[in-house]
Write an enzyme that holds these catalytic residues in place. Structure first.
Site, PDB file in Angstrom:
ATOM      1  N   SER A   9     -11.569 -76.706 -43.178  1.00 21.99           N
ATOM      2  CA  SER A   9     -12.554 -77.535 -42.495  1.00 21.99           C
ATOM      3  C   SER A   9     -13.370 -78.437 -43.423  1.00 21.99           C
ATOM      4  CB  SER A   9     -13.508 -76.643 -41.690  1.00 21.99           C
ATOM      5  OG  SER A   9     -14.188 -75.755 -42.559  1.00 21.99           O
ATOM      6  N   CYS A  10     -13.216 -78.284 -44.712  1.00 17.32           N
ATOM      7  CA  CYS A  10     -13.997 -79.058 -45.692  1.00 17.32           C
ATOM      8  C   CYS A  10     -13.528 -80.516 -45.735  1.00 17.32           C
ATOM      9  CB  CYS A  10     -13.837 -78.412 -47.064  1.00 17.32           C
ATOM     10  SG  CYS A  10     -14.520 -79.353 -48.430  1.00 17.32           S
TER      11      CYS A  10
END
Length: 114
Positions: A9-10
């Site tokens: 998700s980064c």
């Protein structure tokens, strides 16, 4: 094959993955949250890159740690924190097999992989 370590998700991870894909670089993605992280590998990274470089002090995970943990951190406590909270590790970490590259920069990736 190269391994890209991080968290799916980064946003920085997404940039690195996009760059690798756009440039046809084969790699395997290792998600700390899904795949875990073994202590021996982390200790090897600490020996090579230094624990201070591996800690992402700008992230939410770091800021949410108790002040006593943040203020008294040393190599051993940093390793424990990174194993317990892998989201505190700076991302991405690209392992080419011969070198480890921490963080993402298009120019650095191009120089190393181009």
């Amino acid at each position: 094959m190269m391994i890209l370590y991080g968290i799916a998700s980064c946003d920085t991870m997404k940039k690195a993955r996009r760059w690798l894909g756009d440039h046809g670089v084969a790699y395997r993605f290792h998600d700390y949250r899904r795949d875990g992280l073994d202590e021996a590998r982390l200790r090897a990274w600490v020996a090579e890159l230094g624990w201070e470089a591996l800690i992402n002090r700008r992230g939410t995970t770091w800021r949410n740690l108790p002040p006593a943990v943040r203020d008294g951190i040393d190599q051993e406590s940093a390793i424990r924190v990174m194993l317990e909270h892998p989201a505190v590790i700076r991302r991405p970490l690209l392992d080419t097999g011969t070198a480890r590259l921490l963080g993402f920069s298009e120019s650095t990736y191009a120089e190393l992989l181009g």
